[in-house]
Enzyme design. Sequence first.
Site, PDB file in Angstrom:
ATOM      1  N   VAL B 118       0.833  -1.211   0.000  1.00 26.28           N
ATOM      2  CA  VAL B 118       0.000   0.000   0.000  1.00 26.28           C
ATOM      3  C   VAL B 118       0.868   1.261   0.000  1.00 26.28           C
ATOM      4  O   VAL B 118       1.988   1.263   0.501  1.00 26.28           O
ATOM      5  CB  VAL B 118      -0.914   0.041   1.258  1.00 26.28           C
ATOM      6  CG1 VAL B 118      -1.950  -1.071   1.193  1.00 26.28           C
ATOM      7  CG2 VAL B 118      -0.101  -0.067   2.553  1.00 26.28           C
ATOM      8  N   MET B 168       6.719  -2.896  -7.470  1.00 19.84           N
ATOM      9  CA  MET B 168       6.037  -1.613  -7.681  1.00 19.84           C
ATOM     10  C   MET B 168       6.145  -0.734  -6.446  1.00 19.84           C
ATOM     11  O   MET B 168       6.343   0.484  -6.557  1.00 19.84           O
ATOM     12  CB  MET B 168       4.567  -1.855  -8.041  1.00 19.84           C
ATOM     13  CG  MET B 168       3.765  -0.606  -8.311  1.00 19.84           C
ATOM     14  SD  MET B 168       4.300   0.352  -9.774  1.00 19.84           S
ATOM     15  CE  MET B 168       4.669   1.944  -9.028  1.00 19.84           C
ATOM     16  N   LYS B 169       6.026  -1.342  -5.261  1.00 26.04           N
ATOM     17  CA  LYS B 169       6.134  -0.554  -4.025  1.00 26.04           C
ATOM     18  C   LYS B 169       7.545   0.033  -3.893  1.00 26.04           C
ATOM     19  O   LYS B 169       7.716   1.226  -3.600  1.00 26.04           O
ATOM     20  CB  LYS B 169       5.801  -1.452  -2.824  1.00 26.04           C
ATOM     21  CG  LYS B 169       6.072  -0.844  -1.463  1.00 26.04           C
ATOM     22  CD  LYS B 169       5.159   0.333  -1.125  1.00 26.04           C
ATOM     23  CE  LYS B 169       5.474   0.864   0.278  1.00 26.04           C
ATOM     24  NZ  LYS B 169       4.747   2.089   0.584  1.00 26.04           N
ATOM     25  N   VAL B 170       8.544  -0.787  -4.139  1.00 24.33           N
ATOM     26  CA  VAL B 170       9.926  -0.317  -4.075  1.00 24.33           C
ATOM     27  C   VAL B 170      10.167   0.756  -5.139  1.00 24.33           C
ATOM     28  O   VAL B 170      10.830   1.769  -4.898  1.00 24.33           O
ATOM     29  CB  VAL B 170      10.891  -1.524  -4.273  1.00 24.33           C
ATOM     30  CG1 VAL B 170      12.324  -1.060  -4.481  1.00 24.33           C
ATOM     31  CG2 VAL B 170      10.788  -2.482  -3.089  1.00 24.33           C
TER      32      VAL B 170
END
Lengths: 295, 295
Positions: B118, B168-170
Amino acid sequence: MRIAFLGLGKMGVAILKHLLPGNEITVWNRTLSTAEALRSEGVKVAATPQEAVKEAEAVFSILLNDAAVEDVFLEQGALKAMPSGAIHACLSTISVASSQRLTEAHQQAGRPFVGAPVFGRPHVAEAGKLWSVLAGEDASLAKLRPLVERYSRGVTVVGEQPWSAHAMKVGGNFMITAMIASLTEGFVFAEANGIEPATYLQVVNQGLFQSPFVEMYGGLMLHPPETPGGTIALGEKDARLFLEAARGAHVPAPLAHQFHEHLKQAMTEGMQDADWAGGYYQLAKTVAGRKRGNN
Amino acid sequence: MRIAFLGLGKMGVAILKHLLPGNEITVWNRTLSTAEALRSEGVKVAATPQEAVKEAEAVFSILLNDAAVEDVFLEQGALKAMPSGAIHACLSTISVASSQRLTEAHQQAGRPFVGAPVFGRPHVAEAGKLWSVLAGEDASLAKLRPLVERYSRGVTVVGEQPWSAHAMKVGGNFMITAMIASLTEGFVFAEANGIEPATYLQVVNQGLFQSPFVEMYGGLMLHPPETPGGTIALGEKDARLFLEAARGAHVPAPLAHQFHEHLKQAMTEGMQDADWAGGYYQLAKTVAGRKRGNN
């Protein structure tokens, strides 16, 4: 007010039109045909910059680059041809060093000089929605401001030294280059991890930035326009102006240095006329492809 | 639905509360007291992760880091304790390599695994306005989506490989670091050219980005909070996760490399607990001051 307007590129013409109502305007342009076309709008056309400025109360210039501004005002003598009370507002994106030379020359000649660069493309100028940056003496800014507000959605006064406005313009363009460079590295990373670059853009913009500007530039990178809004060559120039100004002010600029290296590399690969956002990403994809091929 | 929820940090508790209505929830946390406090909300408290998941249809985990997730699911055996149809949604920010190990282990154990990190801080989670990123098999995503939407203002599906969501979060956190680093170089440049950093921020955000996110982070840099939202140590970890994932995917990451060097330098100067945005700028100002002093 009697206004002289020097420089009739796309930006110049779009800005000039907002100044027309209620003012007496004399224009000059290197290419006379562009100026002649404006006669029907009620402007006078001068054959030389000196002639254009000689009765002006305010002189707006938006000429191509350092060389053009210094040639017109210092070599050709437009500065000395200005009436002593006339204010010169310089809208061009010029180097901080050049703006410092102009600031000094205006001081010596006793003519107020105002740095007044703008943020926005020609269609934004047409809509009167540019963001203007002003720097100069309070009295001069007060006189110019109502005119500047005609083509601007907002105005920021950055200081009393005219050249600090040009530093702000160069510093603002640095943030555009930084965004392009960051999105580039992000897109390459995403693709290598099974994520569509368009999906990456959606997440970072909707999840984080929520910026129409990031949306627009990200879109240009993924779908470069046939006619570039800006080119790699212009991006290289912007990065160089930032680096030179950082060097002049004795501060480090490690990111600008890296961006400049990438843009120079794109130039040596023959991409000088490619869209600066799309071309930057294209080069990085090529480099990443070569790297992956070697692994 | 019968839900197991593992990990009750600030983010976990805020997210859990959106899942309560209509669901039967069992929680587990390393520190039991946090879990006990939730009994009054109608949740069951398990003594071990295995006990928490053993009758679950969906398992949400938001544990601290790679080591915590792998310990709970692989070492302690929560994965094998899950009923065979149960889906595991992993919300943690973990490395791509760790997510790949978890993806493989879940495949071997025949339990669907979904990457579900998130974007947003605890107060955004409390408001149910996070941006969620999902990756996994369609059928699993379809089952989880109504639950995820309860705490999210938007959801992006990035692919079928669970680890691509963690990539994607990184990759999104990389864009935050890039913004901090770019604003830092811009602020230092502005100040050296007689422009207040706050004025620089106003021009680049109102004139260009128009982003509430740039506004917020720029503000944190100029006025670091007493209690950091994120620290230099966390920023260094984020940059390292990006670099490792880029290396794993065989793509270059020159900007992330530079950010990581700066963050490591801040660590060696004892700034690990400083706000990551404010600390990054503070270090650059110090370095610029030293450079100017030598000139």
